[in-house]
Design a protein around this motif. Structure first.
Motif, PDB file in Angstrom:
ATOM      1  N   ALA A 109       0.811  -1.214   0.000  1.00  0.00           N
ATOM      2  CA  ALA A 109       0.000   0.000   0.000  1.00  0.00           C
ATOM      3  C   ALA A 109       0.852   1.276   0.000  1.00  0.00           C
ATOM      4  O   ALA A 109       1.912   1.330   0.609  1.00  0.00           O
ATOM      5  CB  ALA A 109      -0.936   0.009   1.205  1.00  0.00           C
ATOM      6  N   VAL A 110       0.333   2.293  -0.693  1.00  0.00           N
ATOM      7  CA  VAL A 110       0.973   3.606  -0.729  1.00  0.00           C
ATOM      8  C   VAL A 110      -0.113   4.661  -0.560  1.00  0.00           C
ATOM      9  O   VAL A 110      -1.137   4.636  -1.261  1.00  0.00           O
ATOM     10  CB  VAL A 110       1.715   3.858  -2.064  1.00  0.00           C
ATOM     11  N   VAL A 111       0.101   5.589   0.380  1.00  0.00           N
ATOM     12  CA  VAL A 111      -0.800   6.724   0.563  1.00  0.00           C
ATOM     13  C   VAL A 111      -0.020   8.011   0.343  1.00  0.00           C
ATOM     14  O   VAL A 111       1.195   8.050   0.524  1.00  0.00           O
ATOM     15  CB  VAL A 111      -1.473   6.729   1.957  1.00  0.00           C
ATOM     16  N   ARG A 112      -0.741   9.058  -0.073  1.00  0.00           N
ATOM     17  CA  ARG A 112      -0.140  10.382  -0.256  1.00  0.00           C
ATOM     18  C   ARG A 112      -0.785  11.333   0.732  1.00  0.00           C
ATOM     19  O   ARG A 112      -2.007  11.463   0.763  1.00  0.00           O
ATOM     20  CB  ARG A 112      -0.346  10.882  -1.684  1.00  0.00           C
ATOM     21  N   ILE A 113       0.029  11.987   1.549  1.00  0.00           N
ATOM     22  CA  ILE A 113      -0.485  12.913   2.557  1.00  0.00           C
ATOM     23  C   ILE A 113      -1.045  14.157   1.875  1.00  0.00           C
ATOM     24  O   ILE A 113      -0.358  14.803   1.083  1.00  0.00           O
ATOM     25  CB  ILE A 113       0.600  13.286   3.575  1.00  0.00           C
ATOM     26  N   THR A 114      -2.300  14.480   2.200  1.00  0.00           N
ATOM     27  CA  THR A 114      -2.973  15.639   1.613  1.00  0.00           C
ATOM     28  C   THR A 114      -3.000  16.830   2.544  1.00  0.00           C
ATOM     29  O   THR A 114      -3.133  17.958   2.094  1.00  0.00           O
ATOM     30  CB  THR A 114      -4.414  15.273   1.212  1.00  0.00           C
ATOM     31  N   GLY A 115      -2.903  16.606   3.852  1.00  0.00           N
ATOM     32  CA  GLY A 115      -2.919  17.721   4.792  1.00  0.00           C
ATOM     33  C   GLY A 115      -3.189  17.285   6.214  1.00  0.00           C
ATOM     34  O   GLY A 115      -3.194  16.098   6.532  1.00  0.00           O
ATOM     35  N   LEU A 116      -3.412  18.281   7.040  1.00  0.00           N
ATOM     36  CA  LEU A 116      -3.644  18.065   8.470  1.00  0.00           C
ATOM     37  C   LEU A 116      -5.107  17.763   8.754  1.00  0.00           C
ATOM     38  O   LEU A 116      -5.997  18.305   8.095  1.00  0.00           O
ATOM     39  CB  LEU A 116      -3.265  19.319   9.256  1.00  0.00           C
ATOM     40  N   ARG A 117      -5.330  16.953   9.766  1.00  0.00           N
ATOM     41  CA  ARG A 117      -6.695  16.774  10.264  1.00  0.00           C
ATOM     42  C   ARG A 117      -7.035  18.020  11.062  1.00  0.00           C
ATOM     43  O   ARG A 117      -6.251  18.469  11.906  1.00  0.00           O
ATOM     44  CB  ARG A 117      -6.793  15.565  11.172  1.00  0.00           C
ATOM     45  N   ASN A 118      -8.183  18.566  10.805  1.00  0.00           N
ATOM     46  CA  ASN A 118      -8.671  19.714  11.546  1.00  0.00           C
ATOM     47  C   ASN A 118      -9.641  19.182  12.591  1.00  0.00           C
ATOM     48  O   ASN A 118     -10.745  18.775  12.255  1.00  0.00           O
ATOM     49  CB  ASN A 118      -9.370  20.700  10.605  1.00  0.00           C
ATOM     50  N   PRO A 119      -9.243  19.140  13.879  1.00  0.00           N
ATOM     51  CA  PRO A 119     -10.140  18.565  14.889  1.00  0.00           C
ATOM     52  C   PRO A 119     -11.438  19.356  15.011  1.00  0.00           C
ATOM     53  O   PRO A 119     -11.449  20.571  14.871  1.00  0.00           O
ATOM     54  CB  PRO A 119      -9.316  18.623  16.174  1.00  0.00           C
ATOM     55  N   CYS A 120     -12.529  18.638  15.254  1.00  0.00           N
ATOM     56  CA  CYS A 120     -13.842  19.267  15.360  1.00  0.00           C
ATOM     57  C   CYS A 120     -14.380  19.118  16.792  1.00  0.00           C
ATOM     58  O   CYS A 120     -13.746  18.501  17.642  1.00  0.00           O
ATOM     59  CB  CYS A 120     -14.809  18.649  14.363  1.00  0.00           C
ATOM     60  N   VAL A 121     -15.562  19.640  17.022  1.00  0.00           N
ATOM     61  CA  VAL A 121     -16.148  19.641  18.364  1.00  0.00           C
ATOM     62  C   VAL A 121     -16.360  18.245  18.920  1.00  0.00           C
ATOM     63  O   VAL A 121     -16.439  18.066  20.136  1.00  0.00           O
ATOM     64  CB  VAL A 121     -17.478  20.420  18.403  1.00  0.00           C
TER      65      VAL A 121
END
Length: 180
Positions: A109-121
């Protein structure tokens, strides 16, 4: 020790935490087989409500186990999968990687990082005070998000606990991670 996977998780329903499994299957261009966030277009409820045709840049959520240890030191009881990640990593600073870094997970498997998780409420609903614990401020006052990174699946495969992680940085100038 080199970078590796500590644990893998999925949930077939929209719940905050994900159940731990010995292995999960990543599907190219979709995400984690059987996970509620699997799909070509956005699957997170708030994003679907805004525009269900957006591409799914959040197919796989990766979280560094070192954050769990830091949260524990602050009095939070958080185990792998509790914050909703699909892959809990060890010995890799996910937040320091640039956008478009490729992570080779296990043999295929190969994944490409797209960005940060933005935590929600939901994070504070899970455990009061957890939102503040996964956010910080830089000396310049910029918000620092520590709740992991999001990725898309480039090449599918089975991913298991203890699989190695190989990091491939993007060519050229590196772009810092931003929330997706």
């Amino acid at each position: 020790m080199s970078a590796h996977i500590l644990a893998v998780h999925l949930s077939p329903v929209h719940e905050f935490s994900k159940q731990r499994f010995g292995c999960i299957t990543l599907l190219a261009d979709l995400g984690v087989e059987g996970d509620t966030h699997c799909g070509e277009t956005v699957q997170h409820r708030s994003r679907v409500a805004r525009d269900p045709t957006q591409p799914n840049l959040r197919q796989v959520h990766l979280l560094q186990s070192e954050l769990l240890a830091a949260l524990s030191a602050q009095g939070h009881a958080v185990r792998p999968g509790d914050i909703g990640e699909n892959v809990t990593t060890r010995d890799i600073d996910l937040l320091a990687l640039p956008t478009d870094t490729e992570l080779h997970l296990g043999p295929d498997a190969v994944v490409r990082i797209t960005g940060l998780r933005n935590p929600c409420v939901q994070i504070d609903r899970f455990q009061p005070g957890l939102m503040a614990a996964v956010l910080d401020r830089s000396p310049e006052g910029e918000l620092i998000r520590k709740a992991g990174v999001m990725a898309v699946v480039l090449r599918g495969g089975v991913v298991s606990d203890q699989d190695p992680i190989e990091i491939r940085l993007p060519a050229g100038a590196h772009t810092p991670l931003r929330p997706v």
